[in-house]
Design a protein around this motif. Structure first.
Motif, PDB file in Angstrom:
ATOM      1  N   TRP A  61       0.809  -1.214   0.000  1.00 52.80           N
ATOM      2  CA  TRP A  61       0.000   0.000   0.000  1.00 52.80           C
ATOM      3  C   TRP A  61       0.843   1.266   0.000  1.00 52.80           C
ATOM      4  CZ3 TRP A  61      -4.790  -0.129  -1.388  1.00 52.80           C
ATOM      5  CH2 TRP A  61      -5.503  -1.323  -1.264  1.00 52.80           C
ATOM      6  N   ARG A  62       2.173   1.139   0.132  1.00 53.10           N
ATOM      7  CA  ARG A  62       3.021   2.330   0.069  1.00 53.10           C
ATOM      8  C   ARG A  62       2.927   2.985  -1.300  1.00 53.10           C
ATOM      9  NH1 ARG A  62       8.277  -0.592   2.178  1.00 53.10           N
ATOM     10  NH2 ARG A  62       7.310  -2.081   0.798  1.00 53.10           N
ATOM     11  N   HIS A  63       2.632   2.188  -2.330  1.00 56.71           N
ATOM     12  CA  HIS A  63       2.460   2.728  -3.676  1.00 56.71           C
ATOM     13  C   HIS A  63       1.287   3.707  -3.719  1.00 56.71           C
ATOM     14  CE1 HIS A  63       1.854   2.987  -7.981  1.00 56.71           C
ATOM     15  NE2 HIS A  63       0.621   2.566  -7.816  1.00 56.71           N
ATOM     16  N   GLU A  64       0.237   3.421  -2.967  1.00 50.10           N
ATOM     17  CA  GLU A  64      -0.957   4.256  -2.975  1.00 50.10           C
ATOM     18  C   GLU A  64      -0.775   5.549  -2.194  1.00 50.10           C
ATOM     19  OE1 GLU A  64      -3.521   3.555  -4.855  1.00 50.10           O
ATOM     20  OE2 GLU A  64      -2.558   1.687  -5.448  1.00 50.10           O
ATOM     21  N   ALA A  65       0.313   5.672  -1.443  1.00 50.80           N
ATOM     22  CA  ALA A  65       0.533   6.879  -0.645  1.00 50.80           C
ATOM     23  C   ALA A  65       0.710   8.102  -1.534  1.00 50.80           C
ATOM     24  CB  ALA A  65       1.751   6.689   0.254  1.00 50.80           C
ATOM     25  N   SER A  66       1.116   7.921  -2.786  1.00 50.29           N
ATOM     26  CA  SER A  66       1.312   9.052  -3.686  1.00 50.29           C
ATOM     27  C   SER A  66       0.005   9.522  -4.307  1.00 50.29           C
ATOM     28  CB  SER A  66       2.295   8.668  -4.792  1.00 50.29           C
ATOM     29  OG  SER A  66       1.759   7.608  -5.556  1.00 50.29           O
ATOM     30  N   VAL A  67      -1.072   8.762  -4.152  1.00 52.35           N
ATOM     31  CA  VAL A  67      -2.374   9.132  -4.707  1.00 52.35           C
ATOM     32  C   VAL A  67      -3.070  10.054  -3.713  1.00 52.35           C
ATOM     33  CG1 VAL A  67      -4.603   8.232  -5.462  1.00 52.35           C
ATOM     34  CG2 VAL A  67      -2.514   6.943  -5.936  1.00 52.35           C
TER      35      VAL A  67
END
Length: 114
Positions: A61-67
Motif C-alpha cells: 500500500w506504500r504505492h498508494e501513498a502518492s495518490v
C-alpha cells in the motif's frame, strides 16, 4: 458375510427414534430453512471478508501513498484561482452566450436561404 447387527436397550432406541423425528420436523420447518439460508449467506460473507483482508494484506500500500486522498481532492476543489463572480456577472455571461448562439442560428438560416 459380516453381521452388522447392533443391540441397544429399548429405552435408548426410543430416544434415537424421537431424535430422528425431531430432526425431520426441523428440516421441514420453513423458519429453520430461512434461518439456515441466512446463516449460509452470513458464512459466505464472513469468508469473503477474511479472504479480502488477506489479499489486501499482501498488497504494497506504500504505492498508494502518492495518490491524493478524498480530503485532499475536496480541498483542491474548494480553492479557486479567481474570485467568485457576482450574480450580475453570471447573468451578463449567460446573456452574451445566448446572443452568440442566436447569431450563429441566424447565420445558418441566412446561409440556408441563399
Amino acid at each position: 458375510m459380516s453381521d452388522d447387527t447392533v443391540t441397544i436397550p429399548r429405552a435408548e432406541y426410543q430416544l434415537l427414534v424421537l431424535d430422528a423425528e425431531a430432526w425431520r420436523l426441523l428440516n421441514e420447518s420453513p423458519h429453520v430453512a430461512e434461518i439456515l439460508a441466512e446463516w449460509v449467506e452470513w458464512s459466505y460473507l464472513r469468508d469473503l471478508s477474511e479472504s479480502t483482508a488477506a489479499m489486501s494484506a499482501m498488497y504494497d500500500w506504500r504505492h498508494e501513498a502518492s495518490v491524493p486522498s478524498y480530503a485532499e481532492l475536496a480541498r483542491r476543489r474548494s480553492s479557486y484561482d479567481t474570485p467568485a463572480r457576482t450574480p450580475e456577472q453570471i447573468k451578463a455571461g449567460a446573456d452574451y452566450s445566448w446572443r452568440r448562439v442566436e447569431r450563429e442560428i441566424a447565420e445558418q438560416h441566412r446561409g440556408a436561404a441563399a
